[in-house]
Scaffold this active site. Structure first.
Site, mmCIF file in Angstrom:
data_model
loop_
_atom_site.group_PDB
_atom_site.id
_atom_site.type_symbol
_atom_site.label_atom_id
_atom_site.label_comp_id
_atom_site.label_asym_id
_atom_site.label_seq_id
_atom_site.Cartn_x
_atom_site.Cartn_y
_atom_site.Cartn_z
ATOM 1 C CE1 TYR A 174 -49.338 2.276 10.483
ATOM 2 C CE2 TYR A 174 -50.088 4.091 9.700
ATOM 3 C CZ TYR A 174 -49.694 3.772 10.324
ATOM 4 O OH TYR A 174 -49.771 4.266 11.678
ATOM 5 C CG HIS A 209 -41.988 5.577 14.677
ATOM 6 N ND1 HIS A 209 -42.987 5.872 14.112
ATOM 7 C CD2 HIS A 209 -41.779 6.723 14.737
ATOM 8 C CE1 HIS A 209 -43.420 7.125 14.215
ATOM 9 N NE2 HIS A 209 -42.123 7.360 14.977
#
Length: 201
Positions: free
Chosen positions: A137, A70
């Protein structure tokens, strides 16, 4: 065991201190006063802004799941492994996008419980769950889908040395539809640079 420094600018690795006794344990995952000041360059935020963490996510993955690779233009990620183990792949595509280098730079690490990594904007990222994995995260951009880019996890021009996956019928990782259909890196770089063809070698 502490993680050695990264070779990629802006990437930082570390480990959280765990305090445990017979009742269980306590971990301080993040504290603003102890975290280095974020800059617009590493977060991809507009110049003159003051980047900060605005969203926290918890990703749970079965063993053999691969997420990535990503890419964000306007987001810094701070990952912490809260359960399991992950093989993390970072691909610095900034030299290609900025025209300052001929190729992307690959760095890989195995992160275990309490290990963390800071990933600046412009560094593509992905992970393979080596065992059931929980990854917490924090990010500097609220999700809206406009900055969710990526390229093929197995692009031979990049050459991430993913470990073999045991437990799947074909030995390949478990992927989302999105990650199965991501383009080669050359196509992503051309798109980011506003060109129709692949970047020059």
């Amino acid at each position: 065991m502490s993680q050695p420094p990264s070779s990629l600018p802006g990437v930082r690795f570390g480990s959280i201190t765990r305090f445990a006794d017979s009742r269980g344990s306590f971990r301080e995952v993040w504290r603003a006063s102890a975290f280095p000041t974020l800059t617009p360059v590493e977060s991809g935020a507009p110049a003159g802004s003051e980047p900060r963490f605005v969203q926290a996510n918890l990703s749970s993955s079965a063993a053999g799941v691969l997420r990535g690779l990503h890419y964000h233009r306007h987001q810094l990620d701070y990952w912490t492994v809260t359960a399991g183990r992950a093989f993390v792949a970072l691909v610095d595509v900034r030299p290609l996008v900025e025209g300052s280098g001929p190729r992307a730079i690959v760095e890989t690490r195995e992160l275990a419980v309490d290990d963390w990594v800071v990933i600046p904007a412009g560094v593509s990222h992905g992970f393979l769950a080596l065992e059931p994995l929980d990854l917490l995260y924090l990010v500097t951009n609220e999700y809206d889908g406009s900055d969710e880019l990526g390229f093929a996890w197995n692009d031979p021009a990049v050459g991430v040395p993913w470990p073999a996956v045991s437990g799947t019928t074909d030995g390949r990782p478990i992927l989302s539809e999105r990650d199965q259909s991501n383009p080669p890196l050359a196509e992503l770089v051309a798109r980011l640079a506003g060109r129709s063809g692949p970047p020059s070698p």
